[in-house]
Scaffold this motif. Sequence first.
Motif, PDB file in Angstrom:
ATOM      1  N   LEU A   1      47.180  49.164  49.469  1.00 60.99           N
ATOM      2  CA  LEU A   1      47.575  48.138  48.499  1.00 60.99           C
ATOM      3  C   LEU A   1      47.999  46.832  49.170  1.00 60.99           C
ATOM      4  O   LEU A   1      47.915  45.767  48.568  1.00 60.99           O
ATOM      5  N   GLU A   2      48.419  46.920  50.420  1.00 60.16           N
ATOM      6  CA  GLU A   2      48.832  45.723  51.154  1.00 60.16           C
ATOM      7  C   GLU A   2      47.682  44.740  51.338  1.00 60.16           C
ATOM      8  O   GLU A   2      47.853  43.531  51.228  1.00 60.16           O
ATOM      9  N   THR A   3      46.527  45.276  51.634  1.00 61.74           N
ATOM     10  CA  THR A   3      45.385  44.410  51.941  1.00 61.74           C
ATOM     11  C   THR A   3      44.382  44.323  50.785  1.00 61.74           C
ATOM     12  O   THR A   3      43.282  43.801  50.955  1.00 61.74           O
ATOM     13  N   ALA A   4      44.773  44.853  49.623  1.00 55.47           N
ATOM     14  CA  ALA A   4      43.804  44.967  48.528  1.00 55.47           C
ATOM     15  C   ALA A   4      43.343  43.614  47.994  1.00 55.47           C
ATOM     16  O   ALA A   4      44.087  42.636  48.008  1.00 55.47           O
ATOM     17  N   ASN A   5      42.114  43.588  47.533  1.00 56.98           N
ATOM     18  CA  ASN A   5      41.615  42.455  46.750  1.00 56.98           C
ATOM     19  C   ASN A   5      41.864  42.791  45.291  1.00 56.98           C
ATOM     20  O   ASN A   5      41.407  43.832  44.815  1.00 56.98           O
ATOM     21  N   THR A   6      42.572  41.899  44.596  1.00 59.40           N
ATOM     22  CA  THR A   6      42.885  42.183  43.191  1.00 59.40           C
ATOM     23  C   THR A   6      41.978  41.375  42.272  1.00 59.40           C
ATOM     24  O   THR A   6      41.774  40.175  42.482  1.00 59.40           O
ATOM     25  N   TYR A   7      41.431  42.048  41.271  1.00 67.74           N
ATOM     26  CA  TYR A   7      40.560  41.401  40.290  1.00 67.74           C
ATOM     27  C   TYR A   7      41.124  41.682  38.908  1.00 67.74           C
ATOM     28  O   TYR A   7      41.373  42.836  38.561  1.00 67.74           O
ATOM     29  N   SER A   8      41.325  40.612  38.153  1.00 64.75           N
ATOM     30  CA  SER A   8      41.896  40.778  36.819  1.00 64.75           C
ATOM     31  C   SER A   8      40.793  40.898  35.791  1.00 64.75           C
ATOM     32  O   SER A   8      39.763  40.228  35.888  1.00 64.75           O
ATOM     33  N   LEU A   9      41.040  41.745  34.828  1.00 68.83           N
ATOM     34  CA  LEU A   9      40.059  41.949  33.763  1.00 68.83           C
ATOM     35  C   LEU A   9      40.780  41.903  32.423  1.00 68.83           C
ATOM     36  O   LEU A   9      41.648  42.735  32.156  1.00 68.83           O
ATOM     37  N   GLU A  10      40.411  40.925  31.615  1.00 69.93           N
ATOM     38  CA  GLU A  10      40.990  40.853  30.285  1.00 69.93           C
ATOM     39  C   GLU A  10      39.980  41.391  29.283  1.00 69.93           C
ATOM     40  O   GLU A  10      38.827  40.951  29.235  1.00 69.93           O
ATOM     41  N   MET A  11      40.446  42.369  28.505  1.00 69.04           N
ATOM     42  CA  MET A  11      39.573  42.988  27.508  1.00 69.04           C
ATOM     43  C   MET A  11      39.866  42.351  26.160  1.00 69.04           C
ATOM     44  O   MET A  11      41.023  42.343  25.731  1.00 69.04           O
ATOM     45  N   THR A  12      38.828  41.833  25.510  1.00 66.03           N
ATOM     46  CA  THR A  12      39.027  41.167  24.216  1.00 66.03           C
ATOM     47  C   THR A  12      37.963  41.611  23.209  1.00 66.03           C
ATOM     48  O   THR A  12      36.970  42.245  23.576  1.00 66.03           O
ATOM     49  N   GLY A  13      38.193  41.201  21.966  1.00 66.79           N
ATOM     50  CA  GLY A  13      37.190  41.406  20.932  1.00 66.79           C
ATOM     51  C   GLY A  13      37.502  42.550  20.001  1.00 66.79           C
ATOM     52  O   GLY A  13      38.609  43.073  19.976  1.00 66.79           O
ATOM     53  N   GLY A  14      36.479  42.952  19.238  1.00 62.64           N
ATOM     54  CA  GLY A  14      36.624  44.038  18.287  1.00 62.64           C
ATOM     55  C   GLY A  14      37.321  43.617  17.014  1.00 62.64           C
ATOM     56  O   GLY A  14      37.794  42.493  16.883  1.00 62.64           O
ATOM     57  N   ALA A  15      37.381  44.546  16.082  1.00 60.99           N
ATOM     58  CA  ALA A  15      38.040  44.278  14.815  1.00 60.99           C
ATOM     59  C   ALA A  15      39.521  44.029  15.068  1.00 60.99           C
ATOM     60  O   ALA A  15      40.106  44.629  15.965  1.00 60.99           O
ATOM     61  N   MET A  16      40.099  43.170  14.321  1.00 61.12           N
ATOM     62  CA  MET A  16      41.520  42.833  14.419  1.00 61.12           C
ATOM     63  C   MET A  16      41.876  42.244  15.783  1.00 61.12           C
ATOM     64  O   MET A  16      43.035  42.244  16.178  1.00 61.12           O
ATOM     65  N   GLY A  17      40.883  41.810  16.504  1.00 53.55           N
ATOM     66  CA  GLY A  17      41.149  41.238  17.819  1.00 53.55           C
ATOM     67  C   GLY A  17      40.733  39.785  17.860  1.00 53.55           C
ATOM     68  O   GLY A  17      40.052  39.291  16.962  1.00 53.55           O
ATOM     69  N   GLN A  18      41.170  39.104  18.915  1.00 54.80           N
ATOM     70  CA  GLN A  18      40.751  37.718  19.076  1.00 54.80           C
ATOM     71  C   GLN A  18      39.508  37.686  19.929  1.00 54.80           C
ATOM     72  O   GLN A  18      39.443  38.344  20.959  1.00 54.80           O
ATOM     73  N   MET A  19      38.551  36.918  19.499  1.00 53.45           N
ATOM     74  CA  MET A  19      37.298  36.891  20.213  1.00 53.45           C
ATOM     75  C   MET A  19      37.289  35.805  21.277  1.00 53.45           C
ATOM     76  O   MET A  19      36.943  36.025  22.419  1.00 53.45           O
ATOM     77  N   GLY A  20      37.722  34.617  20.896  1.00 58.43           N
ATOM     78  CA  GLY A  20      37.613  33.501  21.831  1.00 58.43           C
ATOM     79  C   GLY A  20      36.149  33.219  22.106  1.00 58.43           C
ATOM     80  O   GLY A  20      35.257  33.714  21.416  1.00 58.43           O
TER      81      GLY A  20
END
Length: 471
Positions: A327-346
Amino acid sequence: MTDWTSLLNRRQMLAFSGAALATAAVGPTFHVARADDGFLEIAAGPAKKKLLSEGTAEADLWLFGGSLLGPEIRVTVGERVKVRLVNNLEEPTSIHWHGIRIQNDMDGVSGLTQEAVAPGESFEYDFVAPDAGTYWYHAHNRSWNQVGRGLYGALIVEEVVPVFDREHDLTVVIDDWRILEDGNLDQQTFGSLMDWSHAGRLGNFLTINGVSDPEFRLSRGEKYRLRLINVANARVMPLNLATEKTKVLAYDGQSLPEPEEGPPAEFFLGPAQRVDVMVEADEDFSLNFVARDDSFPFARFNVTDSDGSQGHIVWKPAISNLPEPDLETANTYSLEMTGGAMGQMGEMIYNGKVLERSDMRETGQLWAFNGVANLAKEPFFSVQKGETVVIDLTNNTAFEHAMHTHGHHFRIVEREGAEADESAYWRDTFLILPRQRVKIAFVADNPGKWLFHCHMLEHAAAGMNTWFEVV
Ligand SMILES: [Cu+2]
């Protein structure tokens, strides 16, 4: 007839249970002929099978090897798996070997690791199974359609020194089907945007190993391994194993160093997840589906006195030597999950273009990862072989998801709001709750192009699909 979005309950089950098959399914044994060249030939094709009993229609299914629950493939760890897939369907198909740390060109992802196999054509899969454990295989082209019609089977990788003999090693493949009152599969609702935008295709009829409410016969005082596999398109199974003497042996095919207490009275098995449970057969028990208002059994384990022929069982698991993430040397990648019913699409990109709301019906794209629906030309990330990857996911949707990495097992290193520490376990599929944030970590040690997607197959088809590259 049925509110598809509600949980199954006893009332819904009763609509069908009077007509259920009374067949006992005791450790199904499959015989698959090996061709002269050492390949098991498995044809994918249409087949008619009765899900319900007499007086009802046969269901129009698509099956591997013509059997409801495809042929169980059993190999010993380190052995080659050689399967010739013959496509007798009218649409292209492929096979993915779920959870196997496989070489990339054998991963079976049509459109990413291979061309889909055209109708009438065949494809030879040939790979080594590196880890002993509970795996499964399923169609990986239009999976929402093909898996939902029955194209799946178990892949069991046995230890070199058997931990349980064959009689004490039971595969328990759990599925839910959406069937009509006449017993046929509800085919019209495949591709329903209502399902795609909500919780996926939920069924109304449960089977285990292709049979409704089967009975397993166990011998008193003996220990068994139950290999539970959830092959449903989208249903998270809320389960209860109604017996005292149980231990957890493995998650997602990876053995624990020691059997652990568990599973708890109510546990969840997401789509594609597996858990191996050791039970000591004391008294009759059942596997129950936990419903909000009323739980009900859907498999029975009946215990009778032993004839004294029990095989000796020693706990000596084959622990895989998976590389430990740093974890000290890890590359971090963020993933935002969006969409679907009752969700914001953007804003949502699909095939390199901004998708208008009016395009959604036509394209079926309703969910996005970092604003991109489905596979883009560029990978989500690209890393050097051997680097540690952390994926930091935030589920900004109103639904739960079952995220699956191809080619790699990972540890869940952080889960927002959770009391239990899950970091001791290797998994290939994990559940993320609505609005939750979860971090997973793994060493990207397997070169190639790998899918990372929601295993609720309608969500994947509707956008929850991305890929990463290990170079
Ligand atoms: Cu999902």
